[in-house]
Write a protein that holds these residues in place. Sequence first.
Motif, short mmCIF file in Angstrom:
data_model
loop_
_atom_site.label_atom_id
_atom_site.label_comp_id
_atom_site.label_asym_id
_atom_site.label_seq_id
_atom_site.Cartn_x
_atom_site.Cartn_y
_atom_site.Cartn_z
N GLU A 132 0.83 -1.21 0.00
CA GLU A 132 0.00 0.00 0.00
C GLU A 132 0.87 1.26 0.00
N SER A 133 1.83 1.32 0.92
CA SER A 133 2.72 2.48 0.99
C SER A 133 3.63 2.54 -0.23
N ALA A 134 4.17 1.39 -0.62
CA ALA A 134 5.11 1.36 -1.74
C ALA A 134 4.46 1.85 -3.03
N ILE A 135 3.28 1.34 -3.33
CA ILE A 135 2.60 1.73 -4.57
C ILE A 135 2.26 3.21 -4.55
N ALA A 136 1.79 3.70 -3.42
CA ALA A 136 1.43 5.13 -3.31
C ALA A 136 2.65 6.02 -3.51
N ASN A 137 3.77 5.65 -2.89
CA ASN A 137 4.97 6.49 -3.00
C ASN A 137 5.64 6.35 -4.36
N LEU A 138 5.60 5.17 -4.95
CA LEU A 138 6.13 5.02 -6.30
C LEU A 138 5.32 5.86 -7.28
N GLN A 139 4.02 5.98 -7.03
CA GLN A 139 3.19 6.82 -7.89
C GLN A 139 3.58 8.29 -7.75
N ARG A 140 3.95 8.69 -6.53
CA ARG A 140 4.42 10.06 -6.31
C ARG A 140 5.69 10.32 -7.13
N PHE A 141 6.58 9.34 -7.17
CA PHE A 141 7.78 9.48 -7.99
C PHE A 141 7.42 9.61 -9.47
N ALA A 142 6.53 8.71 -9.92
CA ALA A 142 6.16 8.70 -11.34
C ALA A 142 5.48 9.99 -11.75
N ASP A 143 4.70 10.57 -10.83
CA ASP A 143 3.94 11.78 -11.15
C ASP A 143 4.83 12.98 -11.45
N ILE A 144 6.07 12.98 -10.94
CA ILE A 144 6.96 14.12 -11.22
C ILE A 144 8.01 13.75 -12.27
N GLY A 145 7.78 12.65 -12.98
CA GLY A 145 8.65 12.30 -14.10
C GLY A 145 9.80 11.37 -13.79
N ILE A 146 9.88 10.85 -12.56
CA ILE A 146 10.92 9.87 -12.24
C ILE A 146 10.50 8.53 -12.84
N ARG A 147 11.38 7.92 -13.60
CA ARG A 147 11.06 6.63 -14.23
C ARG A 147 11.32 5.52 -13.22
N VAL A 148 10.32 4.71 -12.97
CA VAL A 148 10.42 3.64 -11.97
C VAL A 148 10.76 2.32 -12.67
N ALA A 149 11.78 1.64 -12.15
CA ALA A 149 12.18 0.34 -12.68
C ALA A 149 12.12 -0.70 -11.57
N ILE A 150 11.59 -1.87 -11.88
CA ILE A 150 11.55 -2.98 -10.94
C ILE A 150 12.81 -3.81 -11.14
N ASP A 151 13.66 -3.85 -10.11
CA ASP A 151 14.96 -4.50 -10.20
C ASP A 151 14.88 -5.96 -9.73
N ASP A 152 15.81 -6.77 -10.23
CA ASP A 152 15.95 -8.17 -9.79
C ASP A 152 14.65 -8.97 -9.93
N TYR A 153 13.89 -8.71 -10.99
CA TYR A 153 12.62 -9.42 -11.13
C TYR A 153 12.86 -10.91 -11.30
N GLY A 154 12.12 -11.70 -10.51
CA GLY A 154 12.26 -13.16 -10.56
C GLY A 154 13.10 -13.71 -9.43
N ALA A 155 13.80 -12.82 -8.68
CA ALA A 155 14.68 -13.30 -7.62
C ALA A 155 13.95 -13.47 -6.29
N GLY A 156 12.77 -12.88 -6.15
CA GLY A 156 12.04 -12.96 -4.89
C GLY A 156 10.67 -13.55 -5.06
N LEU A 157 9.74 -13.14 -4.19
CA LEU A 157 8.36 -13.62 -4.27
C LEU A 157 7.59 -12.79 -5.29
N SER A 158 7.69 -13.16 -6.56
CA SER A 158 7.03 -12.39 -7.60
C SER A 158 5.52 -12.44 -7.42
N SER A 159 4.88 -11.31 -7.60
CA SER A 159 3.43 -11.26 -7.46
C SER A 159 2.84 -10.45 -8.61
N LEU A 160 2.13 -11.12 -9.48
CA LEU A 160 1.51 -10.42 -10.61
C LEU A 160 0.42 -9.47 -10.13
#
Length: 403
Positions: free
Chosen positions: A264-292
């Motif tokens: 909940e917090s992560a998605i909200a704050n990542l959206q704040r980053f995206a809203d001001i033009g910061i490009r968000v990248a998901i790192d190390d995909y597949g190394a942890g508990l992936s959740s679609l």
Amino acid sequence: MLIEAANFPYLRRYLGCARADMLVEDMAARLRGALADARVRTVGRNLIELDVAGDAPHELDALMAAACRAFEAPLDLDGEKHRVKIVIAGAVGTWQADEVTLAEEAERALAKAREYDKPVTQAIEALPHDAKKLAEELDLAIGRDELVLFYQPKVHARRQEITSAEALIRWQHPTRGLVLPGDFIPVAEQAQLIRRLTLWTIEQAILDAGRLRDHGYDLRLFVNISGQLLSDDSFVAKACRMVAESDVALGFEVTETSVIRDPESAIANLQRFADIGIRVAIDDYGAGLSSLAYLKQLPARELKIDKLFVTQLTSSNRDPLIVRSTIDLAHALDMEVVAEGVETHAALALLTVMGCDMVQGFLISRPIAFDAFVSFLREDRHRRAPETTRNSFNRLAATWKRG
């Protein structure tokens, strides 16, 4: 603590998929009744996470025993009694241990619990003497110009253009020499220094992006953000202000595990980053508990495939299938794909055939200091692909398309 329904496949076959998907909520309700002081969250189709504060490490054993007793009686599922067999594991640490570290240790413990078929606990020790001394030195180093950023370029696979670069922090210690991040980032997280360290990194990346522009290169620089900071509203506000007041393009890389910990917090704050033009990248995909379920909610524009899959791309039967399906999934979610850990011409060729957008790794360049990075860009070294790569591409293209 992590609690998993070990007999979930059996229950799903009996109950059907729709009702089985609701089982985790029934389990969570029972745990809330048994452990009133715990924060209970469902983090998967058959996985529950519990967070609780205590006064002593041995209290975790009592809590895990209480959770086990909660499932001695069967659950009433639509009027039928069904016994849920659970696998349980936990991690315990001092107040200095952050949620992400605790969660990762609990995941390791859960893997052992499945193997041993009994509860398993992991303890996160307080900072040892050497680490405590390193933390004290790092606290001073942040303000003494002992830190430096190295850059590793990301190359667009088809256009053979450098589109961005990842900023990687190094510590030029006065007596220890060059200290790599793997040796001091965990210490920074445990000693509550990661906020200062990351803000320094963002500030330096902004300065370096401006210097690159002066050299004629308008590149987006990516900074790694610890999962510990994704729920820190003060850090998020400060980082947004720093980027908004600059005139350069930045990106933030976060791991999927850090997002899943507090979605909940992560998605909200990542959206704040995206809203001001910061490009968000998901790192190390597949190394942890992936959740679609969470992945589709993230305002991410890039998905980085973990190097574990890339380094074995041409020597494994399954890894190419995983990589190709991940590329297709990311494209369907309107994300570009970055493959990290590209070290061979054959891997580069196969990734290009699969439709991977960008590549990063030692085949192109190791992380290098700023001046060396400018020289790398000026000399177009990334374009010096030998005939080996072109031959690999042609051969693998024909083979993969036939498959």
